[in-house]
Design an enzyme around this catalytic site. Structure first.
Site, PDB file in Angstrom:
ATOM      1  N   GLU A  73      -3.816   6.934  -5.109  1.00 40.36           N
ATOM      2  CA  GLU A  73      -4.702   6.371  -5.599  1.00 40.36           C
ATOM      3  C   GLU A  73      -6.202   6.777  -5.668  1.00 40.36           C
ATOM      4  O   GLU A  73      -6.702   7.264  -5.493  1.00 40.36           O
ATOM      5  CB  GLU A  73      -4.415   4.573  -5.739  1.00 40.36           C
ATOM      6  CG  GLU A  73      -3.456   3.462  -5.952  1.00 40.36           C
ATOM      7  CD  GLU A  73      -3.069   2.623  -5.546  1.00 40.36           C
ATOM      8  OE1 GLU A  73      -2.629   2.053  -4.869  1.00 40.36           O
ATOM      9  OE2 GLU A  73      -4.307   1.879  -5.939  1.00 40.36           O
TER      10      GLU A  73
ATOM     11  N   ARG B  31       0.270  -1.239   0.028  1.00 41.26           N
ATOM     12  CA  ARG B  31       0.082  -0.290   0.181  1.00 41.26           C
ATOM     13  C   ARG B  31       0.330   0.971   0.304  1.00 41.26           C
ATOM     14  O   ARG B  31       1.867   1.474   0.558  1.00 41.26           O
ATOM     15  CB  ARG B  31      -0.904   0.427   0.783  1.00 41.26           C
ATOM     16  CG  ARG B  31      -2.364  -1.166   1.512  1.00 41.26           C
ATOM     17  CD  ARG B  31      -3.029  -0.304   0.186  1.00 41.26           C
ATOM     18  NE  ARG B  31      -4.425  -0.723  -0.067  1.00 41.26           N
ATOM     19  CZ  ARG B  31      -4.416  -2.580  -0.722  1.00 41.26           C
ATOM     20  NH1 ARG B  31      -3.650  -3.205  -1.841  1.00 41.26           N
ATOM     21  NH2 ARG B  31      -5.772  -3.000  -0.462  1.00 41.26           N
TER      22      ARG B  31
ATOM     23  N   HIS C 209      -1.413  -0.465  -9.759  1.00 42.82           N
ATOM     24  CA  HIS C 209      -1.769  -1.001  -9.044  1.00 42.82           C
ATOM     25  C   HIS C 209      -2.441  -2.352  -9.828  1.00 42.82           C
ATOM     26  O   HIS C 209      -3.673  -3.187  -9.667  1.00 42.82           O
ATOM     27  CB  HIS C 209      -3.268  -0.764  -8.298  1.00 42.82           C
ATOM     28  CG  HIS C 209      -3.474  -2.148  -6.377  1.00 42.82           C
ATOM     29  ND1 HIS C 209      -3.697  -0.430  -5.884  1.00 42.82           N
ATOM     30  CD2 HIS C 209      -3.848  -2.307  -6.435  1.00 42.82           C
ATOM     31  CE1 HIS C 209      -4.596  -1.665  -5.233  1.00 42.82           C
ATOM     32  NE2 HIS C 209      -3.435  -3.041  -4.981  1.00 42.82           N
TER      33      HIS C 209
HETATM   34  C1  8YV Z   1      -6.871  -6.008  -5.514  1.00 46.10           C
HETATM   35  C2  8YV Z   1      -4.912  -5.980  -3.074  1.00 46.10           C
HETATM   36  O1  8YV Z   1      -6.444  -5.843  -6.493  1.00 46.10           O
HETATM   37  O2  8YV Z   1      -5.814  -7.561  -2.380  1.00 46.10           O
HETATM   38  C3  8YV Z   1      -5.913  -6.564  -2.076  1.00 46.10           C
HETATM   39  O3  8YV Z   1      -4.994  -6.092  -0.890  1.00 46.10           O
HETATM   40  O4  8YV Z   1      -4.483  -4.897  -3.020  1.00 46.10           O
HETATM   41  C4  8YV Z   1      -5.352  -6.215  -4.998  1.00 46.10           C
HETATM   42  O5  8YV Z   1      -4.694  -7.599  -5.669  1.00 46.10           O
HETATM   43  C5  8YV Z   1      -7.451  -5.207  -4.572  1.00 46.10           C
HETATM   44  O6  8YV Z   1      -6.558  -4.830  -3.179  1.00 46.10           O
HETATM   45  C6  8YV Z   1      -9.277  -5.506  -4.816  1.00 46.10           C
HETATM   46  O7  8YV Z   1      -9.913  -4.629  -3.632  1.00 46.10           O
END
Ligand code: 8YV
Length: 334
Positions: A275, A246, A296
């Site tokens: 983002e 993140r 992402h």
């Molecule tokens: C997802 C991600 O695509 O799973 C996670 O925490 O960061 C990503 O891989 C995204 O969060 C889907 O909501």
């Protein structure tokens, strides 16, 4: 549930893989988002008022004020994704709303993307990939042109040795990197041995000694700006920073400043503090070939996204059948 006859209303905020949407429609009264645009706050509030179950993604900010508007039927937020930092889980739990996520199924793909970023930055892959399509290879091969840095023999410092951190360590080991890690808890001696991983209780000490840093921990209040300006300054000038977790875990402004000043060599980032907005300074550094920026994409494979949907369905179904869903977020995880 207000009626035992009606099917529970499941509101899904973004478009999901066809196979997932089809199955959800068979099982529940499912409201889909065919347009796939992020729901504006008012529409999200309405979804929370009407739904029995909400299926959000990382693009939905579900904060305390939004949760205060939740209707009486909302009992479950079944997040499509692993990270739940876009949801005020503490407030949800206080209001008796269960929150689940989708761990495990996106581990390998996210680790692959992390490795791809490490290679892309060290070996200038994205910079090189632009040369031929832009007709800029007129001078041909040269012994001193497009030189990057070897990764074999270098030290990788993994911040967060959970599933993804360990999957990255396995890959990196095969590439000849030595594995170092910092984690809230030390992993088992057996896993440490298997990964030939060195544990650093002090993140500061680890940062000063590694060549590549990869962020693989969740974003929580405790990890916000974990890689602060002070800590980033501990890195060697030839170091590279990679983040597929993140954006908020790194002080992005400080990172950009240090790369501009030549105090850090480069970065590979798949996630950003604001983002989908990305700092113009980072974009400028990407144009200059110093950083590689991805939108992402860590878990963006057909397989991960279908499996994530399957997890969401299992969590909802188990919950509605009166059982504890497998991927509940517990207060101890926050
Ligand atoms: C997802 C991600 O695509 O799973 C996670 O925490 O960061 C990503 O891989 C995204 O969060 C889907 O909501």
């Amino acid at each position: 549930m207000s009626s035992t006859k009606r099917k529970p209303l499941v509101v899904v905020t973004r478009r999901l893989p066809d196979v997932v949407e089809t199955r959800m429609r068979e099982l529940f009264d499912t409201r889909l988002n065919h347009e796939d645009k992020p729901l504006p706050p008012a529409a999200l509030a309405q979804a929370l008022q009407e739904a029995d179950v909400l299926v959000p993604t990382v693009t939905d900010e579900i904060d305390a004020s939004l949760l205060a508007q939740a209707g009486p039927n909302l009992r479950l937020i079944a997040n499509f994704g692993n990270g739940v930092d876009h949801i005020d889980v503490g407030v949800a739990l206080q209001r008796g709303i269960t929150v689940t996520n989708t761990p495990g199924v996106l581990t390998e793909d996210t680790a692959d993307m992390t490795m791809a970023l490490i290679l892309a930055v060290a070996r200038r892959v994205t910079e090189g990939a632009r040369i031929i399509p832009e007709d800029s290879w007129e001078h041909g091969w040269s012994p001193t042109w497009m030189l990057g840095r070897r990764i074999t023999g270098k030290r990788l410092g993994i911040v967060g040795m959970g599933r993804i951190g360990q999957a990255l360590a396995r890959r990196a080991k095969a590439f000849g990197l030595s594995i170092h890690y910092h984690n809230r808890r030390r992993i088992t001696a057996r896993t440490e041995q298997e990964l030939e991983a060195t544990y650093w209780e002090s993140l500061d000490q680890m940062l000063a000694r590694v060549d590549i840093v990869s962020v693989n921990c969740p974003h929580t209040p405790a990890t916000y700006h974990l890689l602060s300006a002070r800590r980033l300054k501990l890195l060697k000038p030839a170091a590279v920073v990679v983040n597929t977790a993140r954006g908020e875990i790194i002080d992005e402004t400080a990172l950009a400043r240090l790369i501009e000043a030549g105090e850090i060599a480069g970065a590979g980032l798949d996630v950003f503090e604001q983002e989908p907005a990305v700092s113009p300074r980072l974009v400028k550094l990407a144009r200059a070939g110093k950083v590689v920026l991805l939108p992402h994409m860590g878990s963006a494979t057909h397989e991960s996204r279908s499996d994530m949907g399957e997890k969401v369905i299992i969590n909802i179904k188990t919950f509605l059948d009166g059982h504890r869903p497998p991927d509940r977020i517990l207060p101890s995880m926050l």
